[in-house]
Design a protein around this motif. Sequence first.
Motif, PDB file in Angstrom:
ATOM      1  N   GLU A 218       0.839  -1.207   0.000  1.00  0.00           N
ATOM      2  CA  GLU A 218       0.000   0.000   0.000  1.00  0.00           C
ATOM      3  C   GLU A 218       0.870   1.250   0.000  1.00  0.00           C
ATOM      4  O   GLU A 218       0.581   2.216  -0.722  1.00  0.00           O
TER       5      GLU A 218
ATOM      6  N   ASP B 125      -0.840  -1.887  -7.082  1.00  0.00           N
ATOM      7  CA  ASP B 125      -2.209  -2.388  -7.206  1.00  0.00           C
ATOM      8  C   ASP B 125      -2.322  -3.639  -8.073  1.00  0.00           C
ATOM      9  O   ASP B 125      -3.358  -4.315  -8.066  1.00  0.00           O
ATOM     10  N   ARG B 126      -1.267  -3.966  -8.817  1.00  0.00           N
ATOM     11  CA  ARG B 126      -1.243  -5.190  -9.604  1.00  0.00           C
ATOM     12  C   ARG B 126       0.160  -5.763  -9.543  1.00  0.00           C
ATOM     13  O   ARG B 126       1.144  -5.036  -9.690  1.00  0.00           O
TER      14      ARG B 126
ATOM     15  N   HIS C  52      -6.650  -9.979  -1.605  1.00  0.00           N
ATOM     16  CA  HIS C  52      -6.730  -9.048  -2.734  1.00  0.00           C
ATOM     17  C   HIS C  52      -6.550  -9.820  -4.053  1.00  0.00           C
ATOM     18  O   HIS C  52      -5.645  -9.505  -4.846  1.00  0.00           O
TER      19      HIS C  52
ATOM     20  N   GLU D 289      -7.927  -9.796  -6.838  1.00  0.00           N
ATOM     21  CA  GLU D 289      -8.032  -9.010  -8.075  1.00  0.00           C
ATOM     22  C   GLU D 289      -6.720  -8.325  -8.439  1.00  0.00           C
ATOM     23  O   GLU D 289      -6.548  -7.869  -9.573  1.00  0.00           O
ATOM     24  N   ARG D 290      -5.787  -8.284  -7.503  1.00  0.00           N
ATOM     25  CA  ARG D 290      -4.501  -7.625  -7.758  1.00  0.00           C
ATOM     26  C   ARG D 290      -3.437  -8.588  -8.294  1.00  0.00           C
ATOM     27  O   ARG D 290      -2.374  -8.153  -8.717  1.00  0.00           O
TER      28      ARG D 290
ATOM     29  N   GLU E 212      -1.627 -11.050 -10.692  1.00  0.00           N
ATOM     30  CA  GLU E 212      -1.554 -11.362 -12.115  1.00  0.00           C
ATOM     31  C   GLU E 212      -1.044 -12.776 -12.363  1.00  0.00           C
ATOM     32  O   GLU E 212      -1.547 -13.486 -13.225  1.00  0.00           O
TER      33      GLU E 212
END
Length: 294
Positions: free
Chosen positions: A89, A94-95, A115, A117-118, A120
């Motif tokens: 943070e 964010d990815r 998290h 969605e972060r 890959e």
Amino acid sequence: MYPDYPFTSRFFQISGHRLHYIDEGEGPVVVLVHGNPTWSYYYRKVISLLAPDHRVIAPDHMGCGLSDKPQDYSYTLERHIGNLERLLEHLRIDRFALVGHDWGGAIGMGCAGRHPERIERMVMMNTAAFRSTRIPLRIRACRWPVVGRLIVRGMNGFAGAALSMAVATKLPADVARAYIAPYNSWRNRVAVHEFVRDIPLHPGDRSYRTLVKVENGLEVLRRMQVPLLLLWGGLDFCFDHVFYQEWCERFPEAQKYFFSDGGHYVLEDKFAAIAPLLRQFLGSGVKMGEEGRR
């Protein structure tokens, strides 16, 4: 002092203590999460490999490597996951692709599960992020009251012993010295011992509930079809083939490479073979095809 580790040290303040991390390169972000009793030094070759076209972040857990080593501190799985979250943070990440080894699997996957969605891509090496009661006697002894503290903190019988027990090929003397340099006293080996004490085996253990949540997060990541690459040292006396098979069952679509002649520190034993696999998986995103065995 640390061979092949020419990186700039950076520090992040968390609750009055300094967390050390490496932040090298630019591009897609890769986060490298180490285990016990290693530190970001374990990933030195990976950092150099990826930094030309990636942003590579490799923290030292609190109490490990070049991070502070507070004596009165809650060295728990939950705390380590939280520290990783706060660092990312702070860096506004964010990815990212996640790489984990040993405890870094549970810590990294704990963050990923919160998290998803972060995330890959994921790379896991000789680790677990799910419940198991399998533990070698030599590690169990390090958990015994009084005796365990003397072995780990007094005799350096965990970090020191790993220099030979965790590899199939003898480490160069200067590399071996670098691995244990941060753990040169009773005081500086506090987290090494606390990691061993924190292994959650039974429902009453302090980090058991946290591990259940980490395990549940694996199913979320599988359903989201986040690509996973498994790189496994087959001579690991702790995270053996049973753990490898469970990862394969939980992530049947994972790309898998089992190095039968590699130890727990698989990056030390098999880096020449692993490097192109990491480059292809994290760099181009092109599928490597069927399961490989080296």
